[in-house]
Structures are given as structure tokens and as C-alpha cells.
Design a protein around this motif. Structure first.
Motif, PDB file in Angstrom:
ATOM      1  N   VAL A 146       0.846  -1.194   0.000  1.00 23.37           N
ATOM      2  CA  VAL A 146       0.000   0.000   0.000  1.00 23.37           C
ATOM      3  C   VAL A 146       0.881   1.242   0.000  1.00 23.37           C
ATOM      4  CG1 VAL A 146      -1.877   1.191   1.192  1.00 23.37           C
ATOM      5  CG2 VAL A 146      -1.687  -1.291   1.357  1.00 23.37           C
ATOM      6  N   ILE A 178      -2.382   4.491   4.007  1.00 20.79           N
ATOM      7  CA  ILE A 178      -2.145   3.775   5.264  1.00 20.79           C
ATOM      8  C   ILE A 178      -2.535   4.626   6.470  1.00 20.79           C
ATOM      9  CG2 ILE A 178      -0.358   2.743   6.731  1.00 20.79           C
ATOM     10  CD1 ILE A 178       1.308   2.472   4.122  1.00 20.79           C
ATOM     11  N   VAL A 198      -5.803  -0.069   6.231  1.00 21.11           N
ATOM     12  CA  VAL A 198      -6.044   0.329   4.832  1.00 21.11           C
ATOM     13  C   VAL A 198      -7.550   0.507   4.658  1.00 21.11           C
ATOM     14  CG1 VAL A 198      -5.653  -0.249   2.415  1.00 21.11           C
ATOM     15  CG2 VAL A 198      -4.035  -1.039   4.150  1.00 21.11           C
ATOM     16  N   ALA A 235      -4.646  -0.619  -2.428  1.00 20.87           N
ATOM     17  CA  ALA A 235      -3.662  -1.704  -2.339  1.00 20.87           C
ATOM     18  C   ALA A 235      -3.204  -2.099  -3.737  1.00 20.87           C
ATOM     19  CB  ALA A 235      -4.253  -2.903  -1.608  1.00 20.87           C
ATOM     20  N   ARG A 273      -9.447  -0.216   0.361  1.00 21.48           N
ATOM     21  CA  ARG A 273      -8.735  -1.366  -0.225  1.00 21.48           C
ATOM     22  C   ARG A 273      -8.390  -1.147  -1.689  1.00 21.48           C
ATOM     23  NH1 ARG A 273      -6.210  -4.841   0.105  1.00 21.48           N
ATOM     24  NH2 ARG A 273      -7.301  -6.659  -0.623  1.00 21.48           N
TER      25      ARG A 273
END
Length: 194
Positions: A121, A126, A140, A146, A143
Motif C-alpha cells: 500500500v 495507510i 487500509v 492496495a 482497499r
């Protein structure tokens, strides 16, 4: 930061750089070797030694992968200033490290030869206060931010133990795996860490 050679991966040592990525093609013969090894999952081979011997020790029946591991180990040893490297080649059928985390190492090289690669990430995605709570959504929240390493892409991750990087290591996790979707992962670390 994206690089175009194994030597370029050393850029990860720079201030403010937590990840060096080298995207490279996956030769079909090497993919076949990886698939043959993956068919034997699960297994884990761990060895510590000189870069030139590491590939044959980790993958003796897959000469193309063995040569690739030796090249990556040599590049990793050069960037870390070590004579030997700790290597692990494993075929995983489980989730491994399913929680987002930062490693307690200086530098770590990861390359998934087959299956889903490691997820990472970018810093802006974050929430570090959520780490070590057992809740991926706390770390996270979105998502969609990511990223996942593609097969044969090499990533060098800077961890919390790198000088001056405490509390700022790259946040990542293993991609979800299963018996039906195993993955073949190479992990290189500095010697004496494990």
C-alpha cells in the motif's frame, strides 16, 4: 520507485524511498519450472549462503529459477553490503501474513514466481495507528489503494529496522492463497536475521 535493472533496486536505500520495483517479463521456460515446483506445494526451503550458491541450494531441479535466484541474491548482497544472504523459497497454500504490517527488517527482497504476488500500500493509503490491531480495514480503509506485485516482478521493501526508518516501513501483506491457488515465493533477507 520503478527501476529497470537488478542494480537499480538499490535506490530503495535512499531517504523517503520504501519500495523499489523491477517489473520484468516472465520467460515461458521459467514459468514452466515454477509451475512444476508449485505442483509440489506446500513446501519451504531455507538456506543461508553466498549468492552464487543460493539458487542451486533453494531450487536444484529448476535451473532457470536457480540462476535467477543467484542473480537476485548477488544484487541483494551488493545493496546490503553482505557476503552471504538468507533465502527462502516456498510454495504456499495458505494466507501466510494475512494482516497488513511492516517488517522488522532492514531490507527484504520478494519475488513471486507463480500465483498472486505480495500486496502493498502506498503511504497515502495507510493509517499507521491501525497496525498491530488485527484489523486490515483499520490500516487500509480504502482497499482500492492496495497494489499487488505481478509474477516475476522483484520488490525490495524497506522495513522498520532500516537505519532512520523506524515506524515507517513499507506496509504489505501476503495475497490470499489456498490449496486451489498456491503461490511460489522467493524471500531474501540479510544473514543472521532468522
Amino acid at each position: 520507485m520503478r527501476v529497470t535493472t537488478a542494480a537499480g533496486l538499490a535506490v530503495v536505500r535512499g531517504q523517503g524511498v520504501n519500495l523499489a520495483l523491477w517489473h520484468r517479463p516472465a520467460p515461458s521456460a521459467a514459468r514452466r519450472e515454477a509451475a512444476r515446483l508449485l505442483a509440489r506445494a506446500p513446501f519451504c526451503v531455507t538456506v543461508e549462503g553466498r549468492p552464487g550458491t543460493l539458487g542451486a541450494a533453494l531450487s536444484p531441479e529448476a535451473p532457470l529459477l536457480a540462476a535467477d535466484i543467484a542473480r537476485l541474491a548477488a544484487a541483494f548482497a551488493a545493496m546490503t553490503g553482505t557476503i552471504t544472504v538468507h533465502g527462502r523459497l516456498e510454495a504456499l497454500t495458505d494466507e501466510g501474513c494475512r494482516l497488513f504490517h511492516a517488517d522488522a527488517v532492514g531490507l527484504r527482497l520478494l519475488c513471486t514466481y507463480a500465483g498472486a504476488g505480495t500486496e502493498w500500500v502506498p503511504e497515502h493509503g495507510i493509517v499507521r495507528g491501525g497496525l498491530r490491531r488485527g484489523d486490515n480495514a483499520a490500516v487500509v480503509p480504502d482497499r482500492r489503494l492496495a497494489r499487488r506485485l505481478a509474477p516475476f516482478t522483484v520488490g525490495v521493501f524497506k522495513g522498520d529496522a532500516f537505519p532512520g526508518n523506524a515506524g515507517r516501513g513499507l506496509v504489505h501483506r501476503s495475497s490470499p492463497g489456498s490449496v486451489r491457488a498456491p503461490r511460489l515465493l522467493l524471500c531474501l533477507d540479510e544473514p543472521g536475521r532468522f
